[in-house]
Scaffold this active site. Structure first.
Site, PDB file in Angstrom:
ATOM      1  N   CYS A   1     -13.629  23.907 -19.802  1.00  0.00           N
ATOM      2  CA  CYS A   1     -15.083  24.102 -19.929  1.00  0.00           C
ATOM      3  C   CYS A   1     -15.368  24.838 -21.246  1.00  0.00           C
ATOM      4  CB  CYS A   1     -15.588  24.942 -18.748  1.00  0.00           C
ATOM      5  SG  CYS A   1     -17.313  25.427 -18.883  1.00  0.00           S
TER       6      CYS A   1
ATOM      7  N   CYS B   1      -3.783  33.729 -13.465  1.00  0.00           N
ATOM      8  CA  CYS B   1      -3.118  33.096 -14.609  1.00  0.00           C
ATOM      9  C   CYS B   1      -1.761  32.515 -14.212  1.00  0.00           C
ATOM     10  CB  CYS B   1      -2.976  34.044 -15.804  1.00  0.00           C
ATOM     11  SG  CYS B   1      -2.274  33.159 -17.243  1.00  0.00           S
TER      12      CYS B   1
ATOM     13  N   ARG C   1     -17.160  29.185 -24.558  1.00  0.00           N
ATOM     14  CA  ARG C   1     -15.881  29.380 -25.263  1.00  0.00           C
ATOM     15  C   ARG C   1     -16.041  30.101 -26.598  1.00  0.00           C
ATOM     16  NH1 ARG C   1     -12.161  30.846 -27.157  1.00  0.00           N
ATOM     17  NH2 ARG C   1     -10.021  30.074 -27.317  1.00  0.00           N
TER      18      ARG C   1
ATOM     19  N   CYS D   1     -21.229  21.023 -18.687  1.00  0.00           N
ATOM     20  CA  CYS D   1     -20.968  20.741 -20.109  1.00  0.00           C
ATOM     21  C   CYS D   1     -20.223  19.408 -20.225  1.00  0.00           C
ATOM     22  CB  CYS D   1     -20.172  21.878 -20.765  1.00  0.00           C
ATOM     23  SG  CYS D   1     -18.429  21.946 -20.295  1.00  0.00           S
TER      24      CYS D   1
ATOM     25  N   CYS E   1     -18.481  25.467 -15.661  1.00  0.00           N
ATOM     26  CA  CYS E   1     -19.949  25.434 -15.540  1.00  0.00           C
ATOM     27  C   CYS E   1     -20.398  24.203 -14.770  1.00  0.00           C
ATOM     28  CB  CYS E   1     -20.609  25.491 -16.917  1.00  0.00           C
ATOM     29  SG  CYS E   1     -20.572  23.934 -17.838  1.00  0.00           S
TER      30      CYS E   1
ATOM     31  N   HIS F   1      -6.322  39.479 -18.051  1.00  0.00           N
ATOM     32  CA  HIS F   1      -6.980  38.217 -17.665  1.00  0.00           C
ATOM     33  C   HIS F   1      -6.377  37.658 -16.380  1.00  0.00           C
ATOM     34  CE1 HIS F   1      -3.389  37.079 -19.898  1.00  0.00           C
ATOM     35  NE2 HIS F   1      -3.408  35.940 -19.231  1.00  0.00           N
ATOM     36  N   GLU F   2      -5.646  38.519 -15.626  1.00  0.00           N
ATOM     37  CA  GLU F   2      -4.985  38.051 -14.408  1.00  0.00           C
ATOM     38  C   GLU F   2      -5.371  38.986 -13.260  1.00  0.00           C
ATOM     39  OE1 GLU F   2      -0.686  36.090 -14.388  1.00  0.00           O
ATOM     40  OE2 GLU F   2      -0.509  38.227 -14.015  1.00  0.00           O
TER      41      GLU F   2
ATOM     42  N   CYS G   1       0.236  39.679 -18.153  1.00  0.00           N
ATOM     43  CA  CYS G   1       0.818  38.402 -18.574  1.00  0.00           C
ATOM     44  C   CYS G   1       1.329  38.540 -20.008  1.00  0.00           C
ATOM     45  CB  CYS G   1      -0.272  37.325 -18.487  1.00  0.00           C
ATOM     46  SG  CYS G   1       0.140  35.733 -19.218  1.00  0.00           S
ATOM     47  N   HIS G   2       2.262  37.674 -20.372  1.00  0.00           N
ATOM     48  CA  HIS G   2       2.799  37.728 -21.737  1.00  0.00           C
ATOM     49  C   HIS G   2       1.699  37.527 -22.783  1.00  0.00           C
ATOM     50  CE1 HIS G   2       6.568  37.532 -24.208  1.00  0.00           C
ATOM     51  NE2 HIS G   2       5.633  37.246 -25.080  1.00  0.00           N
ATOM     52  N   THR G   3       0.646  36.798 -22.418  1.00  0.00           N
ATOM     53  CA  THR G   3      -0.432  36.556 -23.388  1.00  0.00           C
ATOM     54  C   THR G   3      -1.157  37.858 -23.749  1.00  0.00           C
ATOM     55  OG1 THR G   3      -0.662  34.331 -22.497  1.00  0.00           O
ATOM     56  CG2 THR G   3      -2.462  35.114 -23.878  1.00  0.00           C
TER      57      THR G   3
ATOM     58  N   ARG H   1       6.534  40.039 -12.913  1.00  0.00           N
ATOM     59  CA  ARG H   1       5.168  40.493 -13.119  1.00  0.00           C
ATOM     60  C   ARG H   1       5.038  41.942 -12.676  1.00  0.00           C
ATOM     61  NH1 ARG H   1       3.724  36.945 -16.430  1.00  0.00           N
ATOM     62  NH2 ARG H   1       1.833  35.720 -16.160  1.00  0.00           N
TER      63      ARG H   1
HETATM   64  P1  NAD Z   1       7.535  36.363 -19.868  1.00  0.00           P
HETATM   65  O1  NAD Z   1       7.718  37.274 -21.009  1.00  0.00           O
HETATM   66  O2  NAD Z   1       7.370  36.929 -18.503  1.00  0.00           O
HETATM   67  O3  NAD Z   1       8.750  35.324 -19.792  1.00  0.00           O
HETATM   68  C1  NAD Z   1       9.320  34.701 -20.897  1.00  0.00           C
HETATM   69  C2  NAD Z   1      10.730  34.292 -20.539  1.00  0.00           C
HETATM   70  O4  NAD Z   1      11.277  33.548 -21.636  1.00  0.00           O
HETATM   71  C3  NAD Z   1      11.673  35.464 -20.283  1.00  0.00           C
HETATM   72  O5  NAD Z   1      12.361  35.290 -19.053  1.00  0.00           O
HETATM   73  C4  NAD Z   1      12.638  35.411 -21.461  1.00  0.00           C
HETATM   74  O6  NAD Z   1      13.942  35.870 -21.149  1.00  0.00           O
HETATM   75  C5  NAD Z   1      12.636  33.917 -21.774  1.00  0.00           C
HETATM   76  N1  NAD Z   1      13.102  33.580 -23.127  1.00  0.00           N
HETATM   77  C6  NAD Z   1      12.869  34.257 -24.282  1.00  0.00           C
HETATM   78  N2  NAD Z   1      13.480  33.630 -25.306  1.00  0.00           N
HETATM   79  C7  NAD Z   1      14.090  32.542 -24.780  1.00  0.00           C
HETATM   80  C8  NAD Z   1      14.888  31.502 -25.336  1.00  0.00           C
HETATM   81  N3  NAD Z   1      15.168  31.468 -26.646  1.00  0.00           N
HETATM   82  N4  NAD Z   1      15.354  30.549 -24.519  1.00  0.00           N
HETATM   83  C9  NAD Z   1      15.076  30.582 -23.197  1.00  0.00           C
HETATM   84  N5  NAD Z   1      14.337  31.543 -22.614  1.00  0.00           N
HETATM   85  C10 NAD Z   1      13.852  32.512 -23.405  1.00  0.00           C
HETATM   86  O7  NAD Z   1       6.274  35.434 -20.230  1.00  0.00           O
HETATM   87  P2  NAD Z   1       5.251  34.634 -19.285  1.00  0.00           P
HETATM   88  O8  NAD Z   1       4.174  35.554 -18.831  1.00  0.00           O
HETATM   89  O9  NAD Z   1       6.010  33.848 -18.296  1.00  0.00           O
HETATM   90  O10 NAD Z   1       4.575  33.670 -20.386  1.00  0.00           O
HETATM   91  C11 NAD Z   1       5.328  32.668 -21.000  1.00  0.00           C
HETATM   92  C12 NAD Z   1       4.547  31.997 -22.121  1.00  0.00           C
HETATM   93  O11 NAD Z   1       3.445  31.266 -21.566  1.00  0.00           O
HETATM   94  C13 NAD Z   1       3.910  32.966 -23.117  1.00  0.00           C
HETATM   95  O12 NAD Z   1       3.943  32.366 -24.404  1.00  0.00           O
HETATM   96  C14 NAD Z   1       2.471  33.062 -22.637  1.00  0.00           C
HETATM   97  O13 NAD Z   1       1.607  33.465 -23.677  1.00  0.00           O
HETATM   98  C15 NAD Z   1       2.233  31.646 -22.207  1.00  0.00           C
HETATM   99  N6  NAD Z   1       1.151  31.388 -21.248  1.00  0.00           N
HETATM  100  C16 NAD Z   1       0.430  30.257 -21.405  1.00  0.00           C
HETATM  101  C17 NAD Z   1      -0.554  29.918 -20.501  1.00  0.00           C
HETATM  102  C18 NAD Z   1      -1.339  28.661 -20.660  1.00  0.00           C
HETATM  103  O14 NAD Z   1      -2.333  28.477 -19.950  1.00  0.00           O
HETATM  104  N7  NAD Z   1      -0.937  27.747 -21.520  1.00  0.00           N
HETATM  105  C19 NAD Z   1      -0.809  30.769 -19.418  1.00  0.00           C
HETATM  106  C20 NAD Z   1      -0.035  31.912 -19.284  1.00  0.00           C
HETATM  107  C21 NAD Z   1       0.943  32.218 -20.191  1.00  0.00           C
HETATM  108  N1  AHE Z   2      -6.409  32.932 -28.718  1.00  0.00           N
HETATM  109  C1  AHE Z   2      -5.167  32.235 -28.624  1.00  0.00           C
HETATM  110  C2  AHE Z   2      -5.246  31.189 -27.546  1.00  0.00           C
HETATM  111  C3  AHE Z   2      -4.056  31.276 -26.723  1.00  0.00           C
HETATM  112  C4  AHE Z   2      -4.072  30.251 -25.607  1.00  0.00           C
HETATM  113  O1  AHE Z   2      -3.660  29.115 -25.834  1.00  0.00           O
HETATM  114  N2  AHE Z   2      -4.522  30.637 -24.430  1.00  0.00           N
HETATM  115  C5  AHE Z   2      -4.409  29.808 -23.266  1.00  0.00           C
HETATM  116  C6  AHE Z   2      -4.338  30.691 -22.104  1.00  0.00           C
HETATM  117  S1  AHE Z   2      -2.955  31.760 -22.138  1.00  0.00           S
HETATM  118  C7  AHE Z   2      -3.142  32.626 -20.731  1.00  0.00           C
HETATM  119  O2  AHE Z   2      -2.097  33.437 -20.561  1.00  0.00           O
HETATM  120  C8  AHE Z   2      -5.641  28.927 -23.080  1.00  0.00           C
HETATM  121  O3  AHE Z   2      -6.193  28.788 -22.008  1.00  0.00           O
HETATM  122  N3  AHE Z   2      -6.058  28.287 -24.091  1.00  0.00           N
HETATM  123  C9  AHE Z   2      -7.231  27.486 -24.085  1.00  0.00           C
HETATM  124  C10 AHE Z   2      -8.343  28.189 -24.803  1.00  0.00           C
HETATM  125  O4  AHE Z   2      -9.439  27.661 -24.846  1.00  0.00           O
HETATM  126  O5  AHE Z   2      -8.087  29.303 -25.325  1.00  0.00           O
HETATM  127  C11 AHE Z   2      -4.783  31.598 -29.923  1.00  0.00           C
HETATM  128  O6  AHE Z   2      -3.579  31.463 -30.165  1.00  0.00           O
HETATM  129  O7  AHE Z   2      -5.692  31.257 -30.700  1.00  0.00           O
HETATM  130 ZN    ZN Z   3      -1.876  34.660 -18.855  1.00  0.00          ZN
HETATM  131 ZN    ZN Z   4     -18.369  23.412 -18.470  1.00  0.00          ZN
END
Ligand code: NAD
Ligand code: AHE
Ligand code: ZN
Ligand code: ZN
Length: 368
Positions: free
Chosen positions: A106, A169, A110, A95, A92, A62-63, A40-42, A363
């Site tokens: 949860c 994920c 954490r 909590c 859990c 994490h995936e 994943c991008h993260t 992916r």
């Molecule tokens: P990825 O790298 O597979 O995809 C990102 C996409 O964004 C690409 O297609 C890229 O071309 C596009 N992009 C880049 N710059 C751009 C712009 N200026 N305008 C439009 N599109 C643009 O990433 P991913 O795995 O899909 O993850 C995306 C984001 O989500 C990351 O920041 C990741 O950390 C985050 N994420 C968050 C959670 C969550 O739970 N909140 C979970 C998973 C991933």
């Molecule tokens: N350690 C990072 C946190 C980044 C973040 O926001 N993570 C998401 C999941 S991304 C999965 O690809 C999330 O679940 N956040 C809730 C949590 O408790 O972390 C930072 O930037 O500090």
């Molecule tokens: Zn992820």
């Molecule tokens: Zn809990």
């Protein structure tokens, strides 16, 4: 035991395939044989060194999906042979957060999870006697990992682990953000920024919710074909127009009912909010932005009814809800196979990061 793992020794260094030591699961912990893991991008975000919680050396990932090999003392809900998906958002059930019914976040473990440690404050991984940090409570870039019992969802053993790992994920995050966080309704107009694994899953979720107009936004035209297959109706490449915000407003007669930021850019987060419809438009931040970055907009945007929200793991409670996502995939209601661009042995994991950066993959899945 000795296990093969992709170790990140330091920020921005290629992962190194190593044989590391893994201790047996302690009380409330489970040893899992990881069969496959998506990248994943993260993972790239943390590897780049901009994650404030990023620690090294670490085993990222994490995936994943795998099979229970051994359970520690007191573990009652899982047994050897169960098929599982590790959860970076555990459940859990007891909590304050779990009991609130208002969030999936949860907080039981954490604090230690954010420090790269198991709930007792120690690591199970080491090399030459020196500890290696866990990551997000999952560390799926290892052929065996130890997770807390509350960080494992038991799934249908018939599900192919090299596909349903993406429910750990990306796929769940995108679909859940639409169904749980935004609660998109039939006939809504939706704008999605970023067509990676997350954005495409948002598109899929929007289609499931019965959205009418689904606008896919990406700087890489190559992503639009799959976006269309997943349900996108309109496409915007920001490099080819003056203002994405204006374009979305034009396409939706006043603004999107819902928008989703799936890139991790604070500039796009602002655009995603400001392209929403006055009076009710809701923008959901999914992308993760680096340490020190901040979002901004004129407060007037909120005063006039736009809503800014965020979503982690799609608001999904992993232990109770994720098995249902696997079942929906098995029934053909959730698409995953199409998102796996490359499947490769873990030895080639650095290629997976390269393909992601070059925009050549949705992916990559590494196998052990
Ligand atoms: P990825 O790298 O597979 O995809 C990102 C996409 O964004 C690409 O297609 C890229 O071309 C596009 N992009 C880049 N710059 C751009 C712009 N200026 N305008 C439009 N599109 C643009 O990433 P991913 O795995 O899909 O993850 C995306 C984001 O989500 C990351 O920041 C990741 O950390 C985050 N994420 C968050 C959670 C969550 O739970 N909140 C979970 C998973 C991933
Ligand atoms: N350690 C990072 C946190 C980044 C973040 O926001 N993570 C998401 C999941 S991304 C999965 O690809 C999330 O679940 N956040 C809730 C949590 O408790 O972390 C930072 O930037 O500090
Ligand atoms: Zn992820
Ligand atoms: Zn809990």
């Amino acid at each position: 035991m000795k296990v093969k793992a992709a170790v990140a020794w330091g920020p921005n260094q290629p992962l190194s395939i190593e044989t590391v030591d893994l201790e047996a699961p302690k009380k409330g912990e489970v040893l899992v044989r990881i069969v496959a893991s998506g990248v994943c991008h993260t993972d790239a975000y943390t590897l780049s060194g901009v994650d404030p919680e990023g620690l090294f050396p670490v085993i990222l990932g994490h995936e994943g999906a795998g099979i229970v090999e051994e359970v520690g003392e007191g573990v009652t809900s899982l047994k050897k042979g169960d098929h599982v998906i590790p959860l970076y958002t555990p459940e859990c059930g007891t909590c304050k957060f779990c009991k609130s019914g208002k969030t999936n976040l949860c907080q039981r473990i954490r604090e230690t999870q954010g420090k790269g440690l198991m709930p007792d404050g120690t690591s199970r991984f080491s090399k030459d006697g020196k500890p290696i940090f866990h990551y997000m409570g999952t560390s799926t870039f290892a052929e065996y990992t130890v997770c807390a019992e509350i960080s494992l969802a038991k799934i249908d053993p018939k599900a192919p682990l090299d596909k349903v790992c993406l429910l750990g994920c990306g796929v769940t995050t995108g679909i859940g953000a639409v169904l749980n966080t935004a609660k998109v309704e039939k006939g809504a107009n939706v704008a999605v920024f970023g067509m990676g694994g997350i954005g495409l899953s948002v598109i899929q979720g929007a289609k499931m919710a019965g959205a009418e107009k689904i606008i896919a936004i990406d700087i890489n035209d190559a992503k639009f074909e799959m976006a269309k297959d997943f349900g996108a109706t309109d496409f915007i490449n920001p490099t080819k127009i003056n203002s994405v915000t204006e374009e979305v407003i034009k396409l939706t007669d006043g603004g999107a009912d819902y928008s989703f930021e799936c890139v991790g850019s604070t500039k796009l987060m602002r655009q995603a909010l400001e392209c929403c419809h006055k009076g009710w438009g809701t923008s959901v931040i999914i992308g993760v932005a680096a340490a020190g970055e901040e979002i901004s907009t004129r407060p007037f945007q909120l005063v006039t009814g736009r809503v800014w929200k965020g979503s982690a793991f799609g608001g999904v409670k992993g232990r109770t809800e994720l098995p249902g996502y696997v079942d929906r995939y098995m029934k053909g209601e959730i698409k995953i196979d199409e998102m796996v661009t490359f499947t490769m042995p873990v030895e080639q994991i650095n290629d997976a990061f390269k393909y992601m950066k070059e925009g050549k993959s949705i992916r990559s899945v590494v196998t052990f």
